[in-house]
Design a protein around this motif. Structure first.
Motif, PDB file in Angstrom:
ATOM      1  N   TYR A  73       0.224   9.479  -7.159  1.00 36.42           N
ATOM      2  CA  TYR A  73       0.448   8.200  -6.471  1.00 36.42           C
ATOM      3  C   TYR A  73       1.926   8.112  -6.104  1.00 36.42           C
ATOM      4  O   TYR A  73       2.790   8.113  -6.969  1.00 36.42           O
ATOM      5  CB  TYR A  73       0.062   7.035  -7.381  1.00 36.42           C
ATOM      6  N   HIS A  90     -10.365   5.367  -7.932  1.00 32.87           N
ATOM      7  CA  HIS A  90      -9.790   6.458  -7.142  1.00 32.87           C
ATOM      8  C   HIS A  90      -8.773   7.261  -7.939  1.00 32.87           C
ATOM      9  O   HIS A  90      -8.577   8.456  -7.681  1.00 32.87           O
ATOM     10  CB  HIS A  90      -9.125   5.903  -5.872  1.00 32.87           C
ATOM     11  N   PHE A  91      -8.131   6.617  -8.919  1.00 31.93           N
ATOM     12  CA  PHE A  91      -7.135   7.325  -9.725  1.00 31.93           C
ATOM     13  C   PHE A  91      -7.770   8.455 -10.530  1.00 31.93           C
ATOM     14  O   PHE A  91      -7.086   9.405 -10.927  1.00 31.93           O
ATOM     15  CB  PHE A  91      -6.394   6.350 -10.652  1.00 31.93           C
ATOM     16  N   GLU A 146      -4.771   5.595   0.920  1.00 30.76           N
ATOM     17  CA  GLU A 146      -3.594   4.755   0.689  1.00 30.76           C
ATOM     18  C   GLU A 146      -4.077   3.362   0.334  1.00 30.76           C
ATOM     19  O   GLU A 146      -4.996   2.830   0.941  1.00 30.76           O
ATOM     20  CB  GLU A 146      -2.663   4.768   1.902  1.00 30.76           C
ATOM     21  N   ASN A 147      -3.461   2.791  -0.707  1.00 24.56           N
ATOM     22  CA  ASN A 147      -3.863   1.462  -1.143  1.00 24.56           C
ATOM     23  C   ASN A 147      -2.862   0.952  -2.176  1.00 24.56           C
ATOM     24  O   ASN A 147      -1.899   1.646  -2.537  1.00 24.56           O
ATOM     25  CB  ASN A 147      -5.283   1.489  -1.726  1.00 24.56           C
ATOM     26  N   TYR A 172      -6.458   0.928  -6.266  1.00 21.37           N
ATOM     27  CA  TYR A 172      -6.420   2.298  -6.779  1.00 21.37           C
ATOM     28  C   TYR A 172      -7.064   2.356  -8.158  1.00 21.37           C
ATOM     29  O   TYR A 172      -7.802   3.294  -8.498  1.00 21.37           O
ATOM     30  CB  TYR A 172      -4.967   2.743  -6.829  1.00 21.37           C
ATOM     31  N   ASP A 173      -6.841   1.296  -8.937  1.00 25.01           N
ATOM     32  CA  ASP A 173      -7.395   1.188 -10.278  1.00 25.01           C
ATOM     33  C   ASP A 173      -8.869   0.798 -10.238  1.00 25.01           C
ATOM     34  O   ASP A 173      -9.742   1.536 -10.731  1.00 25.01           O
ATOM     35  CB  ASP A 173      -6.580   0.155 -11.059  1.00 25.01           C
ATOM     36  N   TYR A 202      -1.914  -0.808  -6.085  1.00 31.78           N
ATOM     37  CA  TYR A 202      -2.267  -0.448  -7.464  1.00 31.78           C
ATOM     38  C   TYR A 202      -3.605  -1.030  -7.927  1.00 31.78           C
ATOM     39  O   TYR A 202      -4.429  -0.295  -8.507  1.00 31.78           O
ATOM     40  CB  TYR A 202      -1.155  -0.888  -8.423  1.00 31.78           C
ATOM     41  N   TYR A 208     -14.345   7.197  -2.898  1.00 36.05           N
ATOM     42  CA  TYR A 208     -14.353   7.858  -4.209  1.00 36.05           C
ATOM     43  C   TYR A 208     -15.062   9.207  -4.143  1.00 36.05           C
ATOM     44  O   TYR A 208     -14.510  10.235  -4.562  1.00 36.05           O
ATOM     45  CB  TYR A 208     -15.021   6.960  -5.245  1.00 36.05           C
ATOM     46  N   TYR A 230      -1.826   8.057  -2.019  1.00 33.22           N
ATOM     47  CA  TYR A 230      -2.198   8.845  -3.193  1.00 33.22           C
ATOM     48  C   TYR A 230      -3.090   9.987  -2.737  1.00 33.22           C
ATOM     49  O   TYR A 230      -3.777   9.898  -1.732  1.00 33.22           O
ATOM     50  CB  TYR A 230      -2.888   7.998  -4.268  1.00 33.22           C
ATOM     51  N   ARG A 288       0.837  -1.204   0.000  1.00 36.15           N
ATOM     52  CA  ARG A 288       0.000   0.000   0.000  1.00 36.15           C
ATOM     53  C   ARG A 288       0.872   1.255   0.000  1.00 36.15           C
ATOM     54  O   ARG A 288       1.887   1.327   0.702  1.00 36.15           O
ATOM     55  CB  ARG A 288      -0.921   0.001   1.220  1.00 36.15           C
TER      56      ARG A 288
END
Length: 330
Positions: free
Chosen positions: A228, A221-222, A210-211, A216-217, A213, A198, A153, A150
């Protein structure tokens, strides 16, 4: 109803529920809770586990996975599996630290050097000690899935030093260790259900989270937090676990089937995780996310000493487990 009567009623209800579930263990479908979408690596592992126990038992044991948190949020699901309202699940060890102190040890920031080291530790004696603690809380651990490393971001700027977190509001999972972690770095921690992150990022209720990849995808959230920063401050395993009373009611042959299925599903899940992590990284980079590798993590690690000190002070009986995990990686 007074406190004693309420406690007694809950205890009797839980006992009755467990007895009913054990009695019908082979006569019904086991419901499996999963917070992730159906195409997630954890989901792949769970589906494989369900398939294998059905296959290996000749259809005597049957399980189904309910993806996407449709059976409730994680804190509630943990209690439901403990009491028998749900039969099995995969839970991150972060929230499990609230019910089993041993599980909290892996939530100490930077306790694992890398993912491979985590695998070795969790598949060994230290992992068994954590499993024993979970069993006392009503959860039978069958295997340890990956959830990667983790990192932070946020919506504001890259994070390269602890000073870059100062004044920012970060969502964390429900565990006081994560609140302490963010506070030690100068940020403001906000425990929050995963499903609310989100919108909270979009509206500015929080500045970041915080997480890993894949999360996050897959969470999108990205789209809201475009910076990131690869700190890899937590490398948290996930527990494939079943209700302890349900497990205890199985025959030795059935327990063997469950363990064999779990072991095979762990291999499938870890391979799927490694592949998905790389694809998710490529996807968010292609989407224009600014990714920065934190070259020197020493300042972040040094800031965690008060977190470790507070943990050992509050849990002196776990000092040896912390040391065992650290020594296993030397």
């Amino acid at each position: 109803m007074n406190k004693l009567m309420k406690t007694t009623t809950l205890t009797l209800a839980a006992a009755a529920m467990s007895i009913a579930f054990v009695a019908g263990a082979q006569a019904r479908e086991w419901r499996g809770w999963n917070i992730h979408p159906a195409d997630y690596p954890v989901s792949t592992g769970m589906e494989e586990f369900a398939r294998l126990i059905n296959e290996k038992s000749g259809g005597d044991l049957e399980a189904k996975v309910y993806h996407g948190g449709v059976l409730g949020d994680q804190p509630d699901a943990i209690q439901q599996v403990r009491l028998g309202g749900l039969d099995w699940a995969v839970f991150n060890l972060g929230p499990l630290g609230e019910v089993a102190p041993e599980a909290n040890v892996v939530s100490l920031p930077f306790i694992f050097k890398n993912v491979d080291a985590m695998h070795e530790v969790m598949d060994g004696p230290a992992g068994q000690q954590i499993a024993d603690g979970l069993a006392e809380a009503g959860l039978q651990a069958l295997g340890w899935y990956d959830s990667g490393a983790r990192s932070f971001y946020n919506t504001k700027h890259p994070i390269n030093t602890p000073e870059d977190l100062k004044g920012l509001k970060f969502r964390v999972m429900s565990n006081d260790l994560y609140v302490q972690m963010v506070a030690a770095l100068g940020g403001n921690a906000t425990p929050m259900p995963y499903g609310e992150v989100y919108q909270s990022l979009k509206t500015g209720v929080i500045d970041g989270a915080e997480n890993n990849y894949p999360s996050y995808d897959s969470s999108g959230h990205f789209e809201a937090a475009k910076y990131y920063s690869v700190t890899q401050h937590l490398i948290l395993p996930e527990c494939l676990c079943v209700n302890k009373a349900l497990y205890d009611g199985l025959s030795d042959d059935e327990k063997k089937i469950l363990q064999e299925a779990a072991d095979e599903s762990v291999k499938v899940q870890r391979a799927a995780w490694a592949e998905r992590a790389e694809k998710s990284k490529e996807k968010v980079v292609a989407a224009g996310i600014e990714v920065n590798e934190v070259a020197d993590k020493a300042a972040f690690q040094d800031a965690m000493q008060p977190v470790y000190d507070n943990f050992i002070k509050a849990n002196p009986d776990l000092a040896d487990l912390v040391k065992a995990i650290q020594d296993a990686q030397k």
